[in-house]
Design a protein around this motif. Structure first.
Motif, PDB file in Angstrom:
ATOM      1  N   THR A  22       7.631  63.701  75.496  1.00  0.00           N
ATOM      2  CA  THR A  22       7.148  63.041  74.302  1.00  0.00           C
ATOM      3  C   THR A  22       8.069  63.661  73.198  1.00  0.00           C
ATOM      4  OG1 THR A  22       4.771  62.762  75.113  1.00  0.00           O
ATOM      5  CG2 THR A  22       5.386  62.736  72.913  1.00  0.00           C
ATOM      6  N   ASN A  23       8.517  62.863  72.500  1.00  0.00           N
ATOM      7  CA  ASN A  23       9.516  63.062  71.245  1.00  0.00           C
ATOM      8  C   ASN A  23      10.729  64.060  71.637  1.00  0.00           C
ATOM      9  OD1 ASN A  23       7.448  62.260  69.503  1.00  0.00           O
ATOM     10  ND2 ASN A  23       6.343  64.038  69.715  1.00  0.00           N
ATOM     11  N   ALA A  24      11.051  63.751  73.036  1.00  0.00           N
ATOM     12  CA  ALA A  24      12.475  64.536  73.437  1.00  0.00           C
ATOM     13  C   ALA A  24      13.539  63.685  72.912  1.00  0.00           C
ATOM     14  CB  ALA A  24      12.157  64.620  74.729  1.00  0.00           C
ATOM     15  N   VAL A  25      14.546  64.208  72.714  1.00  0.00           N
ATOM     16  CA  VAL A  25      15.802  63.517  72.371  1.00  0.00           C
ATOM     17  C   VAL A  25      17.001  63.935  73.065  1.00  0.00           C
ATOM     18  CG1 VAL A  25      15.179  63.632  69.798  1.00  0.00           C
ATOM     19  CG2 VAL A  25      16.320  65.693  70.613  1.00  0.00           C
ATOM     20  N   CYS A  26      18.079  63.229  73.117  1.00  0.00           N
ATOM     21  CA  CYS A  26      19.230  63.448  74.035  1.00  0.00           C
ATOM     22  C   CYS A  26      20.147  64.277  73.171  1.00  0.00           C
ATOM     23  CB  CYS A  26      19.889  61.852  73.975  1.00  0.00           C
ATOM     24  SG  CYS A  26      21.632  62.216  74.714  1.00  0.00           S
ATOM     25  N   VAL A  53      17.323  61.419  81.185  1.00  0.00           N
ATOM     26  CA  VAL A  53      16.794  59.787  80.816  1.00  0.00           C
ATOM     27  C   VAL A  53      16.649  59.576  79.287  1.00  0.00           C
ATOM     28  CG1 VAL A  53      15.781  59.538  82.919  1.00  0.00           C
ATOM     29  CG2 VAL A  53      14.210  60.571  81.095  1.00  0.00           C
ATOM     30  N   ASN A  54      16.651  60.896  78.585  1.00  0.00           N
ATOM     31  CA  ASN A  54      16.619  60.561  77.089  1.00  0.00           C
ATOM     32  C   ASN A  54      17.829  60.102  76.625  1.00  0.00           C
ATOM     33  OD1 ASN A  54      13.629  61.610  76.455  1.00  0.00           O
ATOM     34  ND2 ASN A  54      14.603  63.121  77.464  1.00  0.00           N
ATOM     35  N   CYS A  55      18.872  60.036  77.329  1.00  0.00           N
ATOM     36  CA  CYS A  55      20.181  59.702  76.454  1.00  0.00           C
ATOM     37  C   CYS A  55      20.526  58.381  77.002  1.00  0.00           C
ATOM     38  CB  CYS A  55      21.198  60.533  77.269  1.00  0.00           C
ATOM     39  SG  CYS A  55      21.343  62.228  76.811  1.00  0.00           S
ATOM     40  N   VAL A  56      19.522  57.627  77.624  1.00  0.00           N
ATOM     41  CA  VAL A  56      19.978  56.020  77.827  1.00  0.00           C
ATOM     42  C   VAL A  56      20.131  55.332  76.664  1.00  0.00           C
ATOM     43  CG1 VAL A  56      19.107  53.705  79.222  1.00  0.00           C
ATOM     44  CG2 VAL A  56      18.991  56.035  80.164  1.00  0.00           C
ATOM     45  N   GLY A  57      21.230  54.929  76.297  1.00  0.00           N
ATOM     46  CA  GLY A  57      21.312  54.142  75.012  1.00  0.00           C
ATOM     47  C   GLY A  57      21.660  55.065  73.947  1.00  0.00           C
ATOM     48  N   GLU A  58      21.765  56.351  74.160  1.00  0.00           N
ATOM     49  CA  GLU A  58      22.045  57.315  73.018  1.00  0.00           C
ATOM     50  C   GLU A  58      23.203  58.260  73.242  1.00  0.00           C
ATOM     51  OE1 GLU A  58      20.152  57.326  70.489  1.00  0.00           O
ATOM     52  OE2 GLU A  58      18.965  55.811  70.978  1.00  0.00           O
ATOM     53  N   ALA A  59      23.672  58.225  74.476  1.00  0.00           N
ATOM     54  CA  ALA A  59      24.704  59.110  74.998  1.00  0.00           C
ATOM     55  C   ALA A  59      26.047  58.956  73.954  1.00  0.00           C
ATOM     56  CB  ALA A  59      25.126  58.710  76.464  1.00  0.00           C
ATOM     57  N   GLU A  60      26.387  57.808  73.881  1.00  0.00           N
ATOM     58  CA  GLU A  60      27.687  57.688  72.875  1.00  0.00           C
ATOM     59  C   GLU A  60      27.426  58.120  71.687  1.00  0.00           C
ATOM     60  OE1 GLU A  60      29.303  53.617  72.677  1.00  0.00           O
ATOM     61  OE2 GLU A  60      28.551  53.296  74.743  1.00  0.00           O
TER      62      GLU A  60
END
Length: 572
Positions: A22-26, A53-60
């Motif tokens: 919960t509230n984890a970030v990439c 999995v928190n990086c899906v859509g955020e990795a770039e």
């Protein structure tokens, strides 16, 4: 043979694997690493998203936060990290800059010696042995598992703005390998004295100013009309604009494979097209119709790590490089132009680069257009078919509008023309292959076969096979001077007026007819003689202008062409 670089093969004991909370970030692991299946920007993105999995859509966004906001710079940094342990390209020959430059220009013993048998019957100068053994060793032990640095210290490869390189050969110097026509390993009339490679291309022209360090001149051209260049062979490769893309990262491996391994060692293809490099960026190479193509396929395992001190580093755990025939657009394989088109479709290169590439690799049977366009740019355009000719808007009657190159594509009755490269609804033989000099583009009206009514086309109406087009006839403007000749034109060979009867009053026969008198003079065979309509001319150096007559009993006679006054000359 080559010292293998020290590889970082120790995997860090702890790979940071995060689960979603919960509230984890990439975030990019500060003390761990990211496993990826490709040492590229796309591979790093996928690795982050797979690992966290928190990086899906955020990795770039995370990667840009570490490496910079400019995506071009980010990709360059990733490519640099991946290339940290590449083998210098100069290690392939280990002969130094001068030798490598001369090799790619076609001027070393690699290029010039032919396989022979000495006086003892021993085969010498066999490429498969020297330098073939060395090249084979590099191919087996290095080129398929490690990258080479791009040789941009050589002028042949210092820019490559169009993301493509090519080699073209005109000689085969290795016997008995099943490629080219060098079959017997000794220097006699049946041997390899002037053997050709397998022919896969037409060379259109060479502009020597494009590669002055290779041609050793800042200007000069060589035009190859028809089959004047003899058998030739071209082979190239292209790569994405993203420097971390596998096609770009391993482009030097591709250069090694195409030039050294596949063609020098395996086929014995050597020697450059005169006035051009043997291998170079495509913008330095001859203008040609096509080229074969090789692409790189890579299977990798890589670990990315990042620290504020060292920045991004990449450790290659596994790397398997294969060289395959290019898979091009529209299922057109082993074709460089088709592969470049595929890169454009996949948005790996720009349309602008593709268009510029098409000016160099012009397509089969497009040499005529390429040569004419180049000569026009150089101020060397061929003489028009008639006075006031404008091939884009009209056709000269004297050549039955064969010179028309415009864009009219409907018949006189309004029917739409069928494309020349299609066989529906009407099958036909008027194709570029059969009429390569007739500008059979799109569905524009042309006259490739000399129809007497001028430009025409096949129609898209299944009930009307073909019809003439309403292409304007180029008008000839009559002036006072066009009706006379000056005294220095003693034989009236430069007369281009409209007199069409003999001194005795007989009407002249048209030059493009063979009745009532058969003859050998035509506009095609005497293009400089002005053989238009039935006007008096002097194509063969008679004492004065003349013509064949329409009187069956009088084959030919001189014409009474008036002399221009000196007043007219001075006024002009």
């Amino acid at each position: 043979l080559l010292p293998l670089p020290t590889m970082k093969l120790t995997i860090p004991a702890i790979l940071l694997v995060l689960t979603k909370h919960t509230n984890a970030v990439c975030t990019f692991p500060e003390s761990g690493s990211v496993m990826a299946t490709s040492c590229s920007y796309e591979g790093l993105v996928e690795g982050l998203e797979t690992q966290d999995v928190n990086c899906v859509g955020e990795a770039e966004a995370v990667i840009k936060g570490k490496l910079g906001s400019d995506l071009t710079v980010v990709k360059a940094k990733i490519a640099g990290a991946c290339a940290a342990e590449y083998i210098p390209f100069s290690a392939i020959t280990d002969e130094g800059y001068v030798f490598d430059k001369a090799y790619f220009d076609g001027g070393t013993y690699y290029n010039e010696q032919r396989e022979s048998i000495n006086e003892h019957g021993i085969t010498i100068n066999r490429l498969a042995t020297d330098p073939g053994d060395r090249i084979g060793n590099i191919h087996r032990n290095h080129a398929q598992s490690n990258g080479f640095t791009w040789p941009d210290d050589l002028q042949n490869f210092e820019s490559c703005d169009l993301n493509a390189a090519m080699c073209c050969w005109v000689q085969d110097r290795q016997a008995g390998d099943g490629n080219g026509n060098c079959n017997r390993p000794y220097d006699d009339e049946d041997g390899c004295v002037d053997a050709d490679p397998a022919d896969n291309v037409d060379v259109c022209y060479v502009d020597m100013s494009r590669a002055p360090t290779s041609s050793r001149t800042t200007a000069g051209i060589a035009i190859f009309e028809g089959e004047d260049e003899d058998d030739s062979h071209c082979h190239g490769f292209a790569w994405a604009e993203d420097p971390s893309h596998e096609s770009a990262r391993f482009k030097a491996n591709n250069l090694f494979y195409v030039s050294f391994f596949d063609h020098l060692r395996n086929r014995g293809y050597v020697k450059n097209v005169p006035g051009a490099p043997m291998c170079a960026c495509v913008e330095q190479m001859p203008v040609v119709t096509r080229a074969d193509c090789t692409e790189i396929d890579v299977t990798e395992k890589v670990i990315f790590s990042y620290s504020d001190t060292d920045g991004l580093t990449a450790t290659i755990l596994e790397s398997e490089i294969t060289f395959n025939a290019c898979q091009g657009a529209n299922d057109n394989n082993n074709d460089l132009a088709a592969y470049v088109e595929r890169l454009r479709i996949e948005q790996e290169i720009s349309q602008e680069k593709k268009d510029a590439f098409d000016e160099i690799v012009v397509g089969e049977y497009y040499c005529r257009e390429a040569i004419d366009s180049f000569l026009d740019q150089e101020g060397l355009a061929t003489k028009p078919a008639c006075r006031n000719a404008d091939p884009l808007t009209c056709g000269c009657d004297s050549v039955l509008q064969n010179d028309y190159k415009g864009y009219i594509n409907v018949t006189k009755s309004g029917l739409t023309c069928q494309r020349w490269d299609e066989q529906e609804p009407h099958g036909h033989s008027r194709t570029r292959r059969n009429y390569p000099n007739s500008y059979l583009s799109e569905n524009y009206c042309r006259n490739p076969d000399g129809e007497p009514g001028g430009a025409w086309c096949y129609t898209t109406d299944p009930n009307v096979r073909w019809a003439y087009c309403d292409v304007p006839v180029c008008e000839t403007v009559r002036t006072e001077e066009s009706e006379c000749t000056y005294n220095n034109d003693v034989k009236q060979e430069n007369y281009r007026g409209y007199l069409s009867e003999t001194k005795s009053g007989l009407t002249c026969q048209h030059w493009d007819t063979q009745s009532p008198h058969a003859h050998r003079f035509s506009a095609a065979d005497f293009p400089e003689a002005g053989l238009e309509e039935n006007y008096c001319r002097n194509p063969d150096g008679e004492p004065a202008a003349w013509c064949y007559t329409t009187d069956p009993t009088k084959r030919w006679d001189f014409c009474d062409v008036p002399r221009c006054s000196e007043t007219s000359r001075k006024a002009r």
